[in-house]
Design a protein around this motif. Structure first.
Motif, PDB file in Angstrom:
ATOM      1  N   ALA A 439       0.863  -1.185   0.000  1.00  0.00           N
ATOM      2  CA  ALA A 439       0.000   0.000   0.000  1.00  0.00           C
ATOM      3  C   ALA A 439       0.894   1.228   0.000  1.00  0.00           C
ATOM      4  N   SER A 440       0.324   2.338  -0.374  1.00  0.00           N
ATOM      5  CA  SER A 440       1.078   3.586  -0.428  1.00  0.00           C
ATOM      6  C   SER A 440       0.293   4.665   0.299  1.00  0.00           C
ATOM      7  N   VAL A 441       1.033   5.593   0.855  1.00  0.00           N
ATOM      8  CA  VAL A 441       0.438   6.720   1.560  1.00  0.00           C
ATOM      9  C   VAL A 441       1.309   7.938   1.294  1.00  0.00           C
ATOM     10  N   GLN A 442       0.674   9.061   1.098  1.00  0.00           N
ATOM     11  CA  GLN A 442       1.424  10.287   0.836  1.00  0.00           C
ATOM     12  C   GLN A 442       2.036  10.806   2.126  1.00  0.00           C
ATOM     13  N   GLU A 443       3.206  11.376   1.967  1.00  0.00           N
ATOM     14  CA  GLU A 443       3.857  11.966   3.142  1.00  0.00           C
ATOM     15  C   GLU A 443       3.036  13.144   3.648  1.00  0.00           C
ATOM     16  N   ASN A 444       3.385  13.555   4.877  1.00  0.00           N
ATOM     17  CA  ASN A 444       2.692  14.654   5.553  1.00  0.00           C
ATOM     18  C   ASN A 444       1.237  14.297   5.838  1.00  0.00           C
ATOM     19  N   ASN A 445       0.981  13.004   5.961  1.00  0.00           N
ATOM     20  CA  ASN A 445      -0.371  12.579   6.273  1.00  0.00           C
ATOM     21  C   ASN A 445      -0.752  12.960   7.698  1.00  0.00           C
ATOM     22  N   THR A 446      -2.065  12.929   7.939  1.00  0.00           N
ATOM     23  CA  THR A 446      -2.565  13.209   9.287  1.00  0.00           C
ATOM     24  C   THR A 446      -2.371  11.978  10.166  1.00  0.00           C
ATOM     25  N   PRO A 447      -1.826  12.109  11.374  1.00  0.00           N
ATOM     26  CA  PRO A 447      -1.732  10.941  12.269  1.00  0.00           C
ATOM     27  C   PRO A 447      -3.110  10.336  12.510  1.00  0.00           C
ATOM     28  N   GLY A 448      -3.172   9.014  12.482  1.00  0.00           N
ATOM     29  CA  GLY A 448      -4.454   8.319  12.615  1.00  0.00           C
ATOM     30  C   GLY A 448      -5.118   8.015  11.302  1.00  0.00           C
ATOM     31  N   LEU A 449      -4.484   8.409  10.193  1.00  0.00           N
ATOM     32  CA  LEU A 449      -5.057   8.174   8.870  1.00  0.00           C
ATOM     33  C   LEU A 449      -5.169   6.664   8.604  1.00  0.00           C
ATOM     34  N   SER A 450      -6.308   6.231   8.067  1.00  0.00           N
ATOM     35  CA  SER A 450      -6.483   4.836   7.673  1.00  0.00           C
ATOM     36  C   SER A 450      -5.788   4.605   6.341  1.00  0.00           C
ATOM     37  N   ILE A 451      -4.795   3.721   6.344  1.00  0.00           N
ATOM     38  CA  ILE A 451      -4.009   3.480   5.128  1.00  0.00           C
ATOM     39  C   ILE A 451      -4.704   2.452   4.248  1.00  0.00           C
ATOM     40  N   PHE A 452      -4.961   1.279   4.775  1.00  0.00           N
ATOM     41  CA  PHE A 452      -5.709   0.242   4.053  1.00  0.00           C
ATOM     42  C   PHE A 452      -6.079  -0.845   5.062  1.00  0.00           C
ATOM     43  N   THR A 453      -6.738  -1.888   4.586  1.00  0.00           N
ATOM     44  CA  THR A 453      -7.269  -2.936   5.458  1.00  0.00           C
ATOM     45  C   THR A 453      -6.753  -4.296   5.021  1.00  0.00           C
ATOM     46  N   VAL A 454      -6.281  -5.067   5.992  1.00  0.00           N
ATOM     47  CA  VAL A 454      -5.955  -6.476   5.733  1.00  0.00           C
ATOM     48  C   VAL A 454      -7.145  -7.303   6.193  1.00  0.00           C
ATOM     49  N   ARG A 455      -7.396  -8.356   5.470  1.00  0.00           N
ATOM     50  CA  ARG A 455      -8.554  -9.195   5.793  1.00  0.00           C
ATOM     51  C   ARG A 455      -8.132 -10.652   5.845  1.00  0.00           C
ATOM     52  N   ALA A 456      -8.668 -11.335   6.832  1.00  0.00           N
ATOM     53  CA  ALA A 456      -8.418 -12.774   6.986  1.00  0.00           C
ATOM     54  C   ALA A 456      -9.735 -13.447   7.350  1.00  0.00           C
ATOM     55  N   SER A 457      -9.849 -14.678   6.957  1.00  0.00           N
ATOM     56  CA  SER A 457     -11.064 -15.453   7.243  1.00  0.00           C
ATOM     57  C   SER A 457     -10.679 -16.780   7.879  1.00  0.00           C
ATOM     58  N   ASP A 458     -11.642 -17.317   8.641  1.00  0.00           N
ATOM     59  CA  ASP A 458     -11.429 -18.601   9.320  1.00  0.00           C
ATOM     60  C   ASP A 458     -12.622 -19.496   9.001  1.00  0.00           C
ATOM     61  N   ALA A 459     -12.321 -20.695   8.528  1.00  0.00           N
ATOM     62  CA  ALA A 459     -13.394 -21.613   8.105  1.00  0.00           C
ATOM     63  C   ALA A 459     -14.167 -22.180   9.275  1.00  0.00           C
TER      64      ALA A 459
END
Length: 818
Positions: A439-459
């Protein structure tokens, strides 16, 4: 049955294991009509079971569809009377009478059979269906004429049942009995003494029925006889016993048979009517006979499972009161009208997916009320067990259909469906939907910014499938990764903990672990790479020329410079990357815009035309350095250019530049300090030189006194000399110069030659000198060295003040220009 159900049945093989041989069997005997709570027997002791086993196995009584007369007390391990037991209501005339039930235990499943025999007590007196009977008997009736009496009914059995009759008075009639096929006795009143209507036209008798129970009980019925006149022939049945059969469930009105009788009398005395006498099996309520024709018909349905045969007592009577009797034996033919019944004695509604093969799921009981081929099934108890491994993730629920069919024509069947839930165990680790993340994020971002989400599943299911995300400990350039990013334990959202700076960190990697909520928990991890995208957050920085409010930098251009002459080069950098660092140079302002130009890409300042004498000496250029970002950022630099051929000309033009007062004050302080330091060094140097001179004078005197000629070691003075006078330098000069770094011309100050003499050496490199010559030479060299040192010191001070007068930030250097 649906295709889905059939498919599920393929996964789970149903194996019925006959349990016809139970683990144990015990029998008890009790009297009917015992009070509730009466003790039947100690079942735990008789079966050899522990009271704890009764409790842990959830012991219970299974009676099928029958009424539960017996209850189990698990605390005492005994069975008790639960409800009043009436043997007559329970079994009727059937002997022996017994209750059959099973005791079921679970974990593991066990079955025990119990038989409780119910013995009869004399609680029912013989009873007649009528309170009285009336007869009209012709006085001519001969001795031996028989009159059928209604039988008494006693619901008890054995000695408590009906045993005997008595008739009073016995002046004219006596009782006789006939054995019937069902074991009962038909009661007949037989005329013993001829009647005489003229003597007595009405006779009253009392018929009493007795049992032999303790205490003995009896029932009575009155008999009223009217003596008729002159009918001396009684009807006679053509058959004493008729036999017929009928299929169960036959429709109403079905004809069974026809009863025939004859009477020798004529007229009204020979007219015969037929009737059915009351019997214990209530045949009169099921069949009817036509009084005139003797045709016997069915008036209600018959059921083989209720009664297998019926006996109908038919009486033939003429109008003179004479009667005869016969019997009809009706056999009921069984038909396949009952489907097999499947009783679920015990079942498990849930089973763990890691259960072993052979686990008992249910115990079933199979029955069919029909007989012969119509009811032919494999009676008994069966168990439903697992044959293969279970996997909740593949199939979480099974609907198991159990079907049982008899061998009747047509075959009847019944089925039950068992629902089985497969409970989950934590046998699957959570899995990320990707093998790695970027994933990529621009510099000078706001602290607490949501960058992206990882997802996992369990059968797995429920708690075993509840996943949580954990940031694994690591460091990036010595900094804990937890100070850069964080991950939400529930959602897997990765947040920036702080604002990123592309110029410090361009990318970094870390690992995230996902863990389920099982016990023990299972986990997996994944690599995540975060790339920082550059923003145009840095303006260009000018490295050259250096800007300072306390000094003036002047680039000198000779008036003889041609077109394209390189004046200087503006050097700038941008710490951003990509197009944000692409720099372009533009000339914003200039004293004479027609004289200079700036290279768009390289920042070189060149002349665009020939310099003339009319051009002003002092030229001031303002250059803008701009990057290619969006929005773009820029920096400006002022370049002072002096168009002159001599340094004094430049100095006279640039002395009027405004200076900072604070800067001048500071510079004066530093100049005074430098003068003091130089003076101190000068005094120390003079002292050192005098000390050396005294030391050499004493050594010279010592050599002079010795009178010896010593070899002279070649000595080269610090000033270089051309041996033989054939070099390019004819004299040795001291010189001084002060200029800026980029000046094209320099002012030189020439001094006189330090020495005209050169020491010549012979071919061997040595020469023998006299004491006077050597002393003179040493003194001369010493004087030259002192003079050179003083001259250098004075020149340095002169240069120091001279540099101060032209306000330059560049250092003063010595340069030889010949």
């Amino acid at each position: 049955m649906s295709d889905r159900t059939m498919a599920r049945q393929v996964l789970l093989f149903i194996w019925f294991l006959s349990l016809s041989s139970a683990l144990g069997q015990v029998s008890y005997s009790i009297h009917e009509e015992m009070a509730k709570g009466s003790l039947v027997g100690n079942i735990a002791q008789d079966l050899g079971l522990d009271l704890k086993r009764l409790k842990s196995g959830k012991a219970r009584i299974y009676t099928g569809d029958s009424v539960e007369y017996i209850e189990l007390n698990k605390e005492r391990g005994v069975i008790l009377i639960k409800d009043r037991i009436d043997r007559e209501a329970l079994c009727g005339q059937t002997t022996p009478c017994a209750l059959h039930f099973q005791i079921i235990l679970e974990n593991p499943m066990q079955l025990y059979r119990v038989t409780v025999e119910v013995t009869d007590i004399n609680d029912n007196a013989p009873m007649f269906s009528k309170a009285e009977m009336r007869f009209e008997i012709n006085e001519l009736s001969s001795s031996g004429a028989r009159f059928i009496l209604d039988r008494a009914i006693d619901h008890d059995v054995g000695r408590n049942g009906l045993q005997s009759y008595s008739l009073e008075p016995t002046d004219n009639f006596v009782l006789k009995f006939q054995n019937l096929p069902d074991g009962n006795k038909a009661v007949e009143m037989v005329l013993q003494t001829p009647l005489d209507r003229e003597k007595k036209d009405h006779i009253s008798l009392l018929l009493t029925a007795f049992d032999e129970g303790e205490p003995q009980m009896s029932g009575t019925m009155k008999i009223h006889i009217t003596v008729l006149d002159a009918n001396d022939n009684a009807p006679v049945c053509l058959q004493s016993v008729y036999k017929t059969n009928i299929a169960e469930n036959s429709p109403k009105g079905t004809v069974l048979t026809t009863v025939s009788a004859s009477d020798a009398d004529q007229g009204a005395n020979g007219r015969i009517s037929f009737s059915i006498s009351s019997t214990a099996d209530k045949a009169a309520d099921i069949f009817e006979i036509d009084p005139e024709s003797g045709v016997v018909k069915l008036i209600v349905g018959v059921d083989y499972e209720t009664s297998k045969y019926y006996q109908i007592d038919v009486q033939a009577r003429d109008e003179g009161g004479h009667t005869d009797s016969c019997k009809i034996i009706v056999d009921v033919i069984d038909t396949n009208d009952n489907s097999p019944t499947i009783n679920i004695i015990s079942k498990s509604s849930q089973i763990s997916e890691d259960s072993k093969t052979g686990n008992v799921l249910a115990i079933l009981n199979i029955q069919d009320l029909d007989s012969n081929e119509s009811g032919k099934v494999n009676y008994g108890f069966y168990s439903l067990v697992t044959e293969g491994d279970l996997d909740r993730e593949r199939e979480s629920e099974y609907n198991i259909s159990v079907t049982c069919a008899d061998e009747g024509v047509p075959s009847l069947s019944s089925s039950v469906t068992l629902s089985l839930q497969i409970s989950d165990v934590n046998d699957n680790a959570p899995v990320f939907d990707k093998s790695s993340y970027e994933a990529s994020v621009q510099e000078n971002n706001t602290p607490g910014l949501s960058i992206f989400t990882v997802r996992a599943s369990d059968a797995d299911f429920n708690q075993n499938a509840r996943v949580s995300y954990i940031l694994e400990d690591s460091s990036v350039k010595g900094v804990p990764v937890s100070s850069l990013v964080s991950v939400s334990a529930d959602s897997g959202v990765i947040h920036a903990v702080r604002s990123f700076d592309y110029e410090q960190i361009k990318d970094f990697q870390f690992r995230i672990k996902v863990q389920d909520g099982g016990s023990p928990p299972l986990s997996s991890n994944v690599s995540v790479k975060i790339m920082i995208q550059d923003q145009n957050d840095n303006a260009p920085q000018v490295l050259y020329p250096v800007q300072s409010g306390a000094s003036v930098v002047a680039e000198i251009v000779p008036r003889s410079a041609d077109v394209g002459y390189l004046v200087t080069k503006v050097v700038a950098v941008d710490v951003d990357s990509g197009q944000n660092a692409w720099l372009s140079y533009k000339l914003q302002k200039a004293t004479d815009r027609a004289l200079f130009e700036v290279g768009l890409q390289n920042g070189e300042i060149r002349t665009v035309r020939q310099v003339t004498d009319k051009d002003a000496v002092k030229q001031r250029l303002t250059v803008v350095v701009e990057d290619n970002g969006q929005p773009s950022r820029s920096a400006t630099v002022n370049v002072n250019v002096a168009v002159a051929d001599s340094f004094p000309e430049v100095l006279s033009e640039f002395t009027d530049f405004p200076h900072d007062k604070d800067y001048n004050d500071n510079l004066t302080f530093y100049l005074v300090l430098a003068l003091a330091v130089v003076s101190f060094l000068f005094i120390v140097s003079i002292i050192a030189i005098l000390s050396v001179k005294c030391y050499r004078w004493r050594r010279e005197r010592m050599f002079y006194k010795s009178g010896a000629n010593l070899p002279v070691i070649p000595y080269y003075p610090p000033l270089y000399a051309d041996v033989g006078g054939t070099g390019t330098l004819q004299h040795v000069y001291n010189y001084e110069v002060c200029r800026t770094t980029d000046s094209r011309k320099s002012d030189l100050k020439y001094g006189k030659p330090c020495s005209e003499s050169i020491i010549s050496l012979d071919s061997s490199g040595t020469q023998t000198l006299t004491h006077a010559q050597r002393g003179k030479l040493i003194n001369k060299e010493f004087d030259d060295q002192v003079r050179i040192f003083i001259s250098s010191l004075c020149s340095s001070l002169q240069h120091f003040f001279y540099c101060k007068s032209i306000q330059t930030v560049h250092t003063c250097k010595g340069e030889t220009e010949l």
